[in-house]
Write an enzyme that holds these catalytic residues in place. Structure first.
Site, PDB file in Angstrom:
ATOM      1  N   ASP A 124       0.832  -1.199   0.000  1.00 20.92           N
ATOM      2  CA  ASP A 124       0.000   0.000   0.000  1.00 20.92           C
ATOM      3  C   ASP A 124       0.869   1.253   0.000  1.00 20.92           C
ATOM      4  O   ASP A 124       1.325   1.706   1.041  1.00 20.92           O
ATOM      5  CB  ASP A 124      -0.923  -0.028   1.220  1.00 20.92           C
ATOM      6  CG  ASP A 124      -2.006   1.031   1.156  1.00 20.92           C
ATOM      7  OD1 ASP A 124      -1.755   2.131   0.593  1.00 20.92           O
ATOM      8  OD2 ASP A 124      -3.113   0.760   1.675  1.00 20.92           O
ATOM      9  N   ALA A 183       2.509  -9.921   9.698  1.00 20.08           N
ATOM     10  CA  ALA A 183       1.164  -9.418   9.969  1.00 20.08           C
ATOM     11  C   ALA A 183       0.328  -9.273   8.700  1.00 20.08           C
ATOM     12  O   ALA A 183      -0.858  -8.959   8.780  1.00 20.08           O
ATOM     13  CB  ALA A 183       1.254  -8.068  10.686  1.00 20.08           C
ATOM     14  N   LYS A 208      -7.939  -9.888   5.599  1.00 24.42           N
ATOM     15  CA  LYS A 208      -8.617 -10.124   6.879  1.00 24.42           C
ATOM     16  C   LYS A 208     -10.125  -9.921   6.865  1.00 24.42           C
ATOM     17  O   LYS A 208     -10.783 -10.244   7.836  1.00 24.42           O
ATOM     18  CB  LYS A 208      -8.023  -9.196   7.943  1.00 24.42           C
ATOM     19  CG  LYS A 208      -6.542  -9.393   8.157  1.00 24.42           C
ATOM     20  CD  LYS A 208      -5.990  -8.345   9.114  1.00 24.42           C
ATOM     21  CE  LYS A 208      -4.543  -8.576   9.410  1.00 24.42           C
ATOM     22  NZ  LYS A 208      -3.631  -8.006   8.453  1.00 24.42           N
ATOM     23  N   LYS A 265     -10.291 -16.582  14.762  1.00 27.01           N
ATOM     24  CA  LYS A 265     -11.076 -17.268  13.728  1.00 27.01           C
ATOM     25  C   LYS A 265     -10.397 -18.518  13.194  1.00 27.01           C
ATOM     26  O   LYS A 265     -11.025 -19.338  12.536  1.00 27.01           O
ATOM     27  CB  LYS A 265     -11.387 -16.302  12.612  1.00 27.01           C
ATOM     28  CG  LYS A 265     -12.230 -15.188  13.217  1.00 27.01           C
ATOM     29  CD  LYS A 265     -12.627 -14.124  12.452  1.00 27.01           C
ATOM     30  CE  LYS A 265     -13.398 -13.053  13.144  1.00 27.01           C
ATOM     31  NZ  LYS A 265     -12.811 -12.383  14.242  1.00 27.01           N
TER      32      LYS A 265
END
Length: 157
Positions: free
Chosen positions: A39, A81, A85, A127
């Site tokens: 990004d 990381a 998501k 999750k």
């Protein structure tokens, strides 16, 4: 622990990466903090907020094994990381989620091995514990890859 070390954060422009960078700069004196993300806008914004000479910003994607391997040279710690998501987006774009969360994890592992990284820390999610959607399933697979990597790394060290 992180003083005079080179720290590499995948997905480093995300909320976790930005907060962790802030903590690293407040509590330690790292040699380098390498922020690896795809990004460019968030990298630009992060460069405005974090002006410490230890900061390095690398455009790259965990899907690109060659770029990842090159960017990870001389790194002591990897904090992984990077992930897709958002549950609805993962459900609608399953192969993209798999490419980032599973293939990307494998690329991080391979690059860490090739560059003799001291420690790799991979972020997970609740999750992954009992997945009921694709995102959770990809994070479970990613976790399994990192567990196997740690078993292998322990045997070979």
């Amino acid at each position: 622990m992180f003083n005079n070390k080179n720290i590499f954060i995948t997905g480093g422009t995300g909320s976790f990466g930005q907060k962790y960078t802030e903590i690293l700069l407040k509590k330690y004196r790292p040699n380098k903090i390498i922020i690896f993300s795809r990004d460019e806008l968030k990298q630009y914004e992060m460069a405005q907020d974090f002006t410490d000479s230890a900061m390095r910003l690398f455009i790259g994607d965990v899907r690109d094994a060659q770029r990842l391997e090159k960017a990870m040279r001389d790194v002591d710690f990897v904090i992984h990381a990077a992930a897709l998501k958002h549950v609805p987006i993962a459900e609608y774009n399953p192969m993209e989620c798999i490419k980032t969360n599973i293939d990307g994890a494998q690329n991080v592992i391979k690059s860490a091995l090739l560059n003799s990284v001291d420690r790799v820390i991979a972020l997970s999610t609740d999750k992954a514990a009992n997945p009921i959607n694709l995102y959770g399933a990809t994070k479970l697979a990613s976790d399994k890859l990192f567990v196997a990597f740690m078993a292998f790394a322990t045997l070979t060290l």
